[in-house]
Design an enzyme around this catalytic site. Sequence first.
Site, PDB file in Angstrom:
ATOM      1  N   ASP A 359     -11.075   8.169 -40.058  1.00 34.47           N
ATOM      2  CA  ASP A 359     -10.092   7.729 -41.059  1.00 34.47           C
ATOM      3  C   ASP A 359      -8.697   8.241 -40.708  1.00 34.47           C
ATOM      4  O   ASP A 359      -8.415   8.567 -39.532  1.00 34.47           O
ATOM      5  CB  ASP A 359     -10.564   8.159 -42.467  1.00 34.47           C
ATOM      6  N   ASP A 360      -7.851   8.331 -41.691  1.00 32.68           N
ATOM      7  CA  ASP A 360      -6.435   8.685 -41.532  1.00 32.68           C
ATOM      8  C   ASP A 360      -6.260  10.019 -40.782  1.00 32.68           C
ATOM      9  O   ASP A 360      -7.088  10.922 -40.911  1.00 32.68           O
ATOM     10  CB  ASP A 360      -5.843   8.799 -42.947  1.00 32.68           C
ATOM     11  N   ARG A 436       4.079   7.519 -51.854  1.00 38.21           N
ATOM     12  CA  ARG A 436       3.292   8.256 -50.867  1.00 38.21           C
ATOM     13  C   ARG A 436       4.132   8.521 -49.605  1.00 38.21           C
ATOM     14  O   ARG A 436       3.639   8.402 -48.483  1.00 38.21           O
ATOM     15  CB  ARG A 436       2.014   7.487 -50.505  1.00 38.21           C
ATOM     16  N   LYS A 469     -10.767  -0.236 -40.463  1.00 40.26           N
ATOM     17  CA  LYS A 469     -10.440  -0.179 -41.903  1.00 40.26           C
ATOM     18  C   LYS A 469      -8.940  -0.396 -42.023  1.00 40.26           C
ATOM     19  O   LYS A 469      -8.152   0.428 -41.551  1.00 40.26           O
ATOM     20  CB  LYS A 469     -10.856   1.180 -42.465  1.00 40.26           C
ATOM     21  N   TRP A 470      -8.540  -1.514 -42.645  1.00 38.84           N
ATOM     22  CA  TRP A 470      -7.126  -1.919 -42.728  1.00 38.84           C
ATOM     23  C   TRP A 470      -6.600  -1.516 -44.100  1.00 38.84           C
ATOM     24  O   TRP A 470      -6.849  -2.199 -45.085  1.00 38.84           O
ATOM     25  CB  TRP A 470      -7.044  -3.435 -42.523  1.00 38.84           C
ATOM     26  N   ASP A 471      -5.886  -0.409 -44.143  1.00 40.68           N
ATOM     27  CA  ASP A 471      -5.449   0.152 -45.429  1.00 40.68           C
ATOM     28  C   ASP A 471      -4.041  -0.323 -45.775  1.00 40.68           C
ATOM     29  O   ASP A 471      -3.277  -0.780 -44.911  1.00 40.68           O
ATOM     30  CB  ASP A 471      -5.506   1.687 -45.308  1.00 40.68           C
ATOM     31  N   MET A 472      -3.657  -0.175 -47.023  1.00 40.73           N
ATOM     32  CA  MET A 472      -2.319  -0.568 -47.508  1.00 40.73           C
ATOM     33  C   MET A 472      -2.081   0.199 -48.803  1.00 40.73           C
ATOM     34  O   MET A 472      -2.675  -0.110 -49.822  1.00 40.73           O
ATOM     35  CB  MET A 472      -2.318  -2.079 -47.761  1.00 40.73           C
ATOM     36  N   ASN A 473      -1.196   1.208 -48.740  1.00 39.38           N
ATOM     37  CA  ASN A 473      -1.203   2.214 -49.800  1.00 39.38           C
ATOM     38  C   ASN A 473       0.024   2.307 -50.677  1.00 39.38           C
ATOM     39  O   ASN A 473       0.379   3.394 -51.112  1.00 39.38           O
ATOM     40  CB  ASN A 473      -1.458   3.592 -49.168  1.00 39.38           C
ATOM     41  N   ASP A 541     -11.269   4.098 -54.413  1.00 41.32           N
ATOM     42  CA  ASP A 541     -11.240   5.470 -53.911  1.00 41.32           C
ATOM     43  C   ASP A 541     -12.104   6.378 -54.770  1.00 41.32           C
ATOM     44  O   ASP A 541     -12.375   7.516 -54.389  1.00 41.32           O
ATOM     45  CB  ASP A 541      -9.801   6.008 -53.907  1.00 41.32           C
TER      46      ASP A 541
HETATM   47  C1  DGJ Z   1      -6.544   5.307 -49.096  1.00 42.57           C
HETATM   48  C2  DGJ Z   1      -7.952   4.864 -48.874  1.00 42.57           C
HETATM   49  O1  DGJ Z   1      -8.417   4.167 -49.980  1.00 42.57           O
HETATM   50  C3  DGJ Z   1      -8.826   6.064 -48.546  1.00 42.57           C
HETATM   51  O2  DGJ Z   1     -10.160   5.666 -48.401  1.00 42.57           O
HETATM   52  C4  DGJ Z   1      -8.318   6.704 -47.298  1.00 42.57           C
HETATM   53  O3  DGJ Z   1      -8.481   5.860 -46.202  1.00 42.57           O
HETATM   54  C5  DGJ Z   1      -6.851   7.082 -47.473  1.00 42.57           C
HETATM   55  N1  DGJ Z   1      -6.055   5.970 -47.898  1.00 42.57           N
HETATM   56  C6  DGJ Z   1      -6.279   7.625 -46.191  1.00 42.57           C
HETATM   57  O4  DGJ Z   1      -4.945   7.870 -46.285  1.00 42.57           O
END
Ligand code: DGJ
Length: 720
Positions: A359-360, A436, A469-473, A541
Amino acid sequence: MPITWSNTNHTWNLSGGNVSYVLHVNAARQLMGVYWGKRVHDQAITFVPEDYPGFASFDLPVGWLPHEVPTLGTGWYGTPAIDVVNPQGDHVVSLQVKDSTIFSGKKTIEGLPATYVEEEDEATSFEITVEDSAIGLQGVLTYTIFEQTGALARSMRIINTGSEPLVIRGAQSASVLLWGNDYQIVHLKGSWARERSVVRKPIGEGTYSIFSQRGSSGHEENPFLALCHPSTTEHQGEVYAMNLIYSGSFYASAAVDNANNSRMSIGLNPQVFSWKLEPSASFCTPEAVLVFSDQGFNGMSAIYHKLYRTRLARGYWRDRERPILINNWEATYFDFTQEKILEIARTAHDLGIELFVMDDGWFGKRNCDNCSLGDWVVNREKLPDGLDGLSKRIHDLGMLFGLWMEPEMISPDSDLFRAHPDWCLHVKGRPSTLERSQLILDLSRAEVQDYVIEAVCRVLRESNADYLKWDMNRNMTEYFSADIPVEQQMEVQHRYILGVYRILDAVVSTFPDVLFEACSGGGGRFDGGMLYYMPQIWTSDNTDAVSRLSIQYGTSMVYPISSMGAHVSAVPNHQCERVTSLKMRGDVALSGNFGFELDLTKASADEREEIKQLVIMVKRHRHLTQQGVFSRLANPEGGKYAAWQYISQDGSEALLCTFKILSVPNMPPFRVRMTNLDDMADYESDDGTVYSGAQLMYQGISTHLAGDFSSCVMHFTRKG
Ligand code: DGJ
C-alpha cells in the site's frame, strides 16, 4: 419483438424481462413518457390528455404532461432534462420528435463508461431524435432494453445543428414521471467510514434531492435513487430505481407536482456543470440504468448485480475468482522495511493467501501523508531491491504482487509540483485549499493525462505487478483550469472525469491481465463508472465487522458482491476501537473480495490456524459469494441481527450468513427465512442435517449465535 410501435396508440413499447417502458408521441409531436412498470402487451397503454382533468385552470396543460424530456420556458417548471442557453440569450427549448430507429444490440458512448452486450440478441436499442429547429438543437435519446432482465439503459446526445454556439446548463440522463404520489424515497447516504446506509422516507411534498458537487460521486450520497410503494419490502412490492454510471458530481431528485404526480430524475449536477457546444459538436450525457422490480428490493438488486457483474465490469478478472489478498496498510501504515514486508508476505503465503498488496508509502520520501504524490519512484531506503526486486521475491514465494498508487494527486512537496506548479486544479491569485496535504492534478488537460498514463504504465511495467489499487483521497476545491477560456471554466469538473476515463482506458487496455481495484478514502467513489474499468472497489476504510454489516448491506442494494473489497483487520479495530472475534470478522469479509489487512506476523499459533481454516472456507465458497445470486434477509440497521444468503446460478448450493450484533436476554434464537430455494427440494447442511426447501423458506431456520458480535455461516447442498 422487444420494441414495438403501435399505430393506434402512437406508442413505442420497450419490453424486456418483466418490465415495459412506454413512450408516446402526441399530435404536437412532443414525446411523452407514459408508462414504466410491470410488463404489458404492445397495445396495452394509451395516453389521451383530454381525459386529464383540470386543464381549465391557471396551469398550462404543458406543465402537467408527462414529458419525456422536460425543458424550460414554455410552461413546465420542474428540473429540466435539457437546459440550453441559445445565442439570443434565453433558454426556451421546445422539442418535437424528428425521427427514430430500432436496432439489435447496443452502441458504446464515446469517452464514457456504459453497460454493453456481448451478443446482439441480449438487448434491443431505440434511438429517437427530438429537435428544436428554431435554435438548432437536437437531442438523440438512446434507450437499450435488456432482454432477460428488463434493465433499461438511457443516455442522450445533444447536438448543435445551428451556426452559433449553444451553452448546455443542465443535462439529466433520465427524467421519468410516475403517476400518483404514493411512494417512498430510497437512497444511500453516508460519510467517510460510514458509506451507503439505506435511507427510506415518504416522498412528501416538493422536491427532494440528493447530489454531489465534490467532483466525485462521493461518500455522502451514491448516484442512486429509488421510489417504492410504502408496502414494498426486500422480497415483494414495486421499486423504480435509477443509477448513474458516472464518477463525478451528480444530481438526482424526486418531486411531487401540483397534480400529485411524481417525477424522478438523475444526471449531471447543474450547480457545477455547463458546456459550450460549438456548431456541429455534440455532447453525451452519462448513462443512467433504470431498473423496475415488483419483487421488492432484492428483485431490484438481482437485476443490477447481474448487469453490472457481467455487462458493466469487463476484462480478464470479470468472471474469475478473485485472489485472497493481504494488504500492509493497517499492518504498518508508512512504517515498514523490505524485510518487514517480506515477513508479512511469507506468513500470509503459509496461510494460503494468494496476493500481497504493497500500500501507500513505497515511493518518493513518503513517510507520512504530506508529500511525494506524483513522484512515482521507489524509495530505496525502504525497499533497497526496488519494486522489481520486491515483486520478484513475492512472485518467488508463489504469490501475486500488487501495488497502491494515487495517480490523480500531487503533493505541493513533490518534484512533480516543483517542475509543474500549474498542473493542479487551482484559481490564479487564490491560495489552493489543501486536503490531506495534497492537491488534485488538472486531468482536464491532455498533457497532464499523458503524464499520468506514462507514470502508471511505467510503474506497472517495472514492478511486474498483477494488481493495482487506484486510490483518490480528496474532494475537489478550486475546480478551475489554467488551460481553458474563462467562459468554459464550469466545464472543468466534467472534463476532469472524462480525463480520468481516458487515462483508465489507456492503462487498463495496456495491462489487460492486471486486477484493478478502485478506492477513494475507502468507498468515496463507489460507482458504475469506476466498475467499468475496475471490477472491484474498496468498500470502506472502516474494517470493523459490525460497521461493515451496514456498509456492505447498503452497497449491495445496487452493486454486486464481486465488486466489494472486504478485509479482516486487527482488534481493537483502528476506526472504531471495537473488539470482535476473528470468526465474526472473517464471516463478514467473506461477503466480498476477501482479504486481510493486519500484521499476520503478530498472530498467535491458534489465530494462524483459525486464519488457515478461514482461507480454506473462503476458497471453497468464493464462487458462490462472487458469482451466485445474493439476497438480503435481515437488515442490520435494527441493531440486533443481520442476515443474507447466496444461491449458486444452477441452484445446487446455498450459503446462509447470519450475524448477531447485540444480545437480548431471554429471547429464542434468531430465526431467519431463506428465499429463492426450491420448496419441493431438500437441502443438506454441511453437518449432515437435511432440511426441506419449504422449511428453510417458510418456517425458517434458527442459527446458533451466542453473545454479542457473533456470526454463523451455513452451507447447503441441494439433494437430488
Ligand atoms: C485511503 C485508502 O482507503 C486506504 O485503504 C489506504 O490505501 C490509504 N488511502 C493510503 O494512504
